[in-house]
Design a protein around this motif. Sequence first.
Motif, mmCIF file in Angstrom:
data_model
loop_
_atom_site.group_PDB
_atom_site.id
_atom_site.type_symbol
_atom_site.label_atom_id
_atom_site.label_comp_id
_atom_site.label_asym_id
_atom_site.label_seq_id
_atom_site.Cartn_x
_atom_site.Cartn_y
_atom_site.Cartn_z
ATOM 1 N N GLU A 147 -11.691 -9.465 -4.070
ATOM 2 C CA GLU A 147 -12.347 -9.008 -3.021
ATOM 3 C C GLU A 147 -12.259 -10.164 -1.865
ATOM 4 O O GLU A 147 -12.038 -9.525 -0.509
ATOM 5 C CB GLU A 147 -13.819 -8.495 -3.266
ATOM 6 C CG GLU A 147 -13.905 -7.477 -4.298
ATOM 7 C CD GLU A 147 -15.500 -7.244 -4.306
ATOM 8 O OE1 GLU A 147 -16.331 -8.030 -3.801
ATOM 9 O OE2 GLU A 147 -15.528 -6.520 -5.121
ATOM 10 N N GLU B 142 0.859 -1.130 0.019
ATOM 11 C CA GLU B 142 -0.026 -0.038 -0.083
ATOM 12 C C GLU B 142 1.069 1.156 -0.144
ATOM 13 O O GLU B 142 0.517 2.253 -0.777
ATOM 14 C CB GLU B 142 -0.920 -0.066 1.187
ATOM 15 C CG GLU B 142 -1.915 1.054 1.344
ATOM 16 C CD GLU B 142 -2.691 1.047 2.408
ATOM 17 O OE1 GLU B 142 -3.754 1.839 2.127
ATOM 18 O OE2 GLU B 142 -2.572 0.014 3.191
ATOM 19 N N ASP C 19 -7.214 -8.489 -9.072
ATOM 20 C CA ASP C 19 -8.501 -7.685 -8.368
ATOM 21 C C ASP C 19 -9.186 -8.843 -7.446
ATOM 22 O O ASP C 19 -9.982 -9.372 -8.238
ATOM 23 C CB ASP C 19 -9.224 -7.021 -9.198
ATOM 24 C CG ASP C 19 -8.417 -5.737 -9.866
ATOM 25 O OD1 ASP C 19 -7.624 -5.528 -9.252
ATOM 26 O OD2 ASP C 19 -9.065 -5.239 -10.908
ATOM 27 N N ARG D 37 -7.041 -6.188 -16.815
ATOM 28 C CA ARG D 37 -7.423 -6.481 -15.287
ATOM 29 C C ARG D 37 -7.456 -7.923 -15.135
ATOM 30 O O ARG D 37 -7.895 -8.762 -16.034
ATOM 31 C CB ARG D 37 -8.681 -5.894 -15.154
ATOM 32 C CG ARG D 37 -8.814 -4.220 -14.667
ATOM 33 C CD ARG D 37 -10.244 -3.903 -14.469
ATOM 34 N NE ARG D 37 -10.555 -4.566 -12.939
ATOM 35 C CZ ARG D 37 -11.909 -5.224 -12.945
ATOM 36 N NH1 ARG D 37 -12.697 -5.156 -13.968
ATOM 37 N NH2 ARG D 37 -12.226 -5.564 -11.877
ATOM 38 N N ASN E 79 -2.597 -9.771 -4.175
ATOM 39 C CA ASN E 79 -3.051 -8.527 -3.531
ATOM 40 C C ASN E 79 -2.497 -7.291 -4.550
ATOM 41 O O ASN E 79 -3.281 -6.389 -4.747
ATOM 42 C CB ASN E 79 -2.006 -8.274 -2.293
ATOM 43 C CG ASN E 79 -2.790 -9.046 -1.304
ATOM 44 O OD1 ASN E 79 -3.752 -8.778 -0.549
ATOM 45 N ND2 ASN E 79 -2.354 -10.288 -1.267
ATOM 46 N N ALA E 80 -1.390 -7.587 -5.341
ATOM 47 C CA ALA E 80 -0.978 -6.219 -6.111
ATOM 48 C C ALA E 80 -1.282 -6.441 -7.674
ATOM 49 O O ALA E 80 -1.254 -5.431 -8.345
ATOM 50 C CB ALA E 80 0.343 -6.012 -6.045
ATOM 51 N N LEU F 111 -0.967 -1.207 -4.745
ATOM 52 C CA LEU F 111 -2.342 -1.786 -4.706
ATOM 53 C C LEU F 111 -3.137 -1.077 -5.695
ATOM 54 O O LEU F 111 -4.518 -1.362 -6.128
ATOM 55 C CB LEU F 111 -2.839 -1.509 -3.469
ATOM 56 C CG LEU F 111 -2.025 -2.407 -2.327
ATOM 57 C CD1 LEU F 111 -2.770 -2.304 -0.956
ATOM 58 C CD2 LEU F 111 -1.957 -3.872 -2.596
ATOM 59 N N ASP F 112 -2.776 0.097 -6.189
ATOM 60 C CA ASP F 112 -3.415 0.972 -7.080
ATOM 61 C C ASP F 112 -2.748 1.277 -8.652
ATOM 62 O O ASP F 112 -3.451 2.144 -9.211
ATOM 63 C CB ASP F 112 -3.607 2.170 -6.417
ATOM 64 C CG ASP F 112 -4.282 2.269 -5.014
ATOM 65 O OD1 ASP F 112 -5.113 1.669 -4.866
ATOM 66 O OD2 ASP F 112 -3.421 2.862 -4.052
ATOM 67 N N ILE F 113 -2.157 0.267 -8.960
ATOM 68 C CA ILE F 113 -1.667 0.210 -10.433
ATOM 69 C C ILE F 113 -2.566 -0.089 -11.268
ATOM 70 O O ILE F 113 -3.227 -0.948 -11.256
ATOM 71 C CB ILE F 113 -0.277 -0.251 -10.569
ATOM 72 C CG1 ILE F 113 0.853 0.157 -9.623
ATOM 73 C CG2 ILE F 113 0.234 -0.478 -12.073
ATOM 74 C CD1 ILE F 113 2.074 -0.754 -9.649
ATOM 75 N N GLN F 114 -2.821 0.597 -12.397
ATOM 76 C CA GLN F 114 -3.766 0.513 -13.506
ATOM 77 C C GLN F 114 -3.099 0.058 -14.803
ATOM 78 O O GLN F 114 -1.932 0.331 -15.162
ATOM 79 C CB GLN F 114 -4.510 1.733 -14.026
ATOM 80 C CG GLN F 114 -5.510 2.653 -12.873
ATOM 81 C CD GLN F 114 -6.597 1.508 -12.246
ATOM 82 O OE1 GLN F 114 -7.148 0.934 -13.148
ATOM 83 N NE2 GLN F 114 -6.457 1.292 -10.953
ATOM 84 N N GLY G 161 2.466 2.091 -3.290
ATOM 85 C CA GLY G 161 1.298 2.453 -4.327
ATOM 86 C C GLY G 161 0.977 1.391 -5.268
ATOM 87 O O GLY G 161 0.598 1.263 -6.243
#
Length: 371
Positions: free
Chosen positions: A345, A106, A343, A118, A339-340, A111-114, A109
């Motif tokens: 849940e 986290e 995706d 996907r 996790n990274a 966890l938020d890589i686009q 960054g």
Amino acid sequence: MHRGTMLASRRVLFGLVAAAGAPRRAALAFSPSPSRILRPVASSSRCTVAATTAGKQEICETTVTDTGKAEVLCTISNEDDRASLWSDVAIKAAKQFTVTQRKKLEELGALDIQRPVRIVGAPVTVNCAQGDCVIDYDDGDAVRSKEEADTKIIHFQRHGQGYHNLICDMWRELERPIDFDSPDPNLNHVVRPEFLDPPLTALGMQQCSSQRDLCASLSPEVVIVSPMLRCIQTAKLSFRDHVETVPWVSHEGCREELGLLMGNKRRSIDDIQADFSEIDFSDIVHNEDRLWEEYGDRRETLLEKSERIYEFLTEYVRSRPEKEIAIVCHSAYLFTLLNAVMDIEDEELRSWFLTSEVRSLQMTFVDKTKE
């Protein structure tokens, strides 16, 4: 044999002449009795005989190869709880890593890589237990999911306890801190040259043998293994019943983090292939471990590892024709993947793997341009 029992494993390699000089072992594998059932399994290169003892006492398999060598694998069951295969220290460490490693991801960054594709993961069973979170083939929806375009069922397994894991647990029991970034062997034992490509411990073999019934119930169309010895040994014990039925391949894309740690440096492919000729290593480019050597005295970063994992999944796993795949690899690798890179849940799917643990999930590739 119930998958909830603990299996102790012992493995003996000997030539036919040596076998004749060891009547107790030979009788164990070859002599029928009222309580044993001999099952011959033939193949083009070997002949296998399995002797099963009634009353959940013992299962022995003897494989005789064309070169005149015999290999015996015996598993002995008892009523101990499977949970006894993992120490309290190992379980506590896995829980701590789930928290600390996710925090590191986290903060970076990661966890938020686009990314252009996907990779969406979902559980394929509602019943998850320790080392037992796999697909339920009686669930029609789970089975049908792999028939969808760009969707596969993946069975991930972490290797069993290796000698490097054992020493880590011993240090933790002594409350001795481990600095995995340090090149000092007094602070980080895994940098010692003796830890080159460490094998499984006796406990690690037990852990993997205990997963055999579970893995035999799965239906992978290919088994993909990290080239590290502990992963190959794990796959050979847990997925033993699939050795003759599906392809086995090795790939650098699913190995543990690179650099610094000798426990993550592999032997030459020539040496590995001499021991495991049944595995296809043709996807590995370099005989020596150039990937590890490129990092020198530093560890592959979490961001670098996540990109390597993404490339492995999108360019290799996605392109393979098989719809159900087993992948035997490593804990830090799997945690970064779940996790990274993907995706997901479901919290249980994303937690740190225990040694030899198996989890099945549905993996769907979604091109951003098509969303």
